[in-house]
Design a protein around this motif. Sequence first.
Motif: not given
Length: 263
Positions: A183, A186-187, A189-190, A193-194, A206, A209-211
Motif C-alpha cells: 500500500y 500507491p499512497f 504517489e496519490w 499528485q494531489k 484523504y 479518496q486516497a488509496p
Amino acid sequence: MRHLPSLYISHGSPMTALEPGQVGSRLAELAAGLQRPRAIVMASAHWLARTPLVSSTAAPETIHDFGGFPDALYQLQYPAPGAPELAQDVAERLQAAGLKPAVDPNRGLDHGAWVPLRYLYPQADIPVLQVSIQPMLGPAHQFAMGRALAPLREQGVLLIGSGSITHNLHEWRNYPQGKEAPYVRPFIEWVEQKLGADDIPALFDYRQQAPFAAQAHPTDEHLLPLYFAMGAAGSDALGATRIDAGIDMGFLAMDIYRFDGAQ
C-alpha cells in the motif's frame, strides 16, 4: 532574499537518530540550500492535545519519548535554546485566527522534533519551539494553524510539520529487509499528485479518496503535520516539492516536502 519555505518531514522511528539512512543526507542537503533561520517552529505528531499548545521554555529538554531501544539512543541530546518571545507571538497569531491556544512553559522537544533537527541543524544553536497537534480536529484545523503562522516565514522563522507519509506500526514485523508493504507506493504517489495539483479539498478528504488510506494511517496524527506545513505555505498555490528519502522497514515512507507557496 527569498523567505523560507515551510517543510514537512517524515521523521521515521527513533532509530533514525542513530541510523539516518537517506533521510539524514536529504535533510543536510535541504538545510544547506536554505537561508539560516532565526528560529524554528515545529508541529510534531508526538505532541497531541485537545487545543493548540505552544511551548515557551527558554531551555527545552530533550524528551526520549519511547521505550525498548538501545541505550545509546537515550544518551543523545539536542540542547537547542527555546524561544519564549516567539512563543508569545505564535500564541497571539493563533488567538487572532480564532484557534484558542495556550502556552506551555515546560514542554521540551520530543523525538518528532529533535531527531530530524539533528540532521537539519546539528549544532543545535537555532532557537526551537513546538506547537501541538489536535487529532480530534482534523486536517482543516491543522491547515488553519499553519496558515495563521505563515507570515513568520518572511521574518526568518522556519515552520516544520514532522510526522510520516505512511505510519502503520502494526506492520512493524511484517516486512523484512527488501520487502515493501503493497500500500505504501500507491499512497505516497496519490499524495504527491494531489499536492502537485494544489488539490487541498482532496487532501483534506484523504480518508475517503486516497488509496489504502486506512492501511497507511490507522490513525491520523502522523499525517496531520503535513497540513500544518501546507497551511504555512501561505497560499493555496502550495509550491510543493517532494524529496524522496526512501522507505524504512518496508512500511515507513520517509518523504520530505518543501512548500514555497506562490513565489
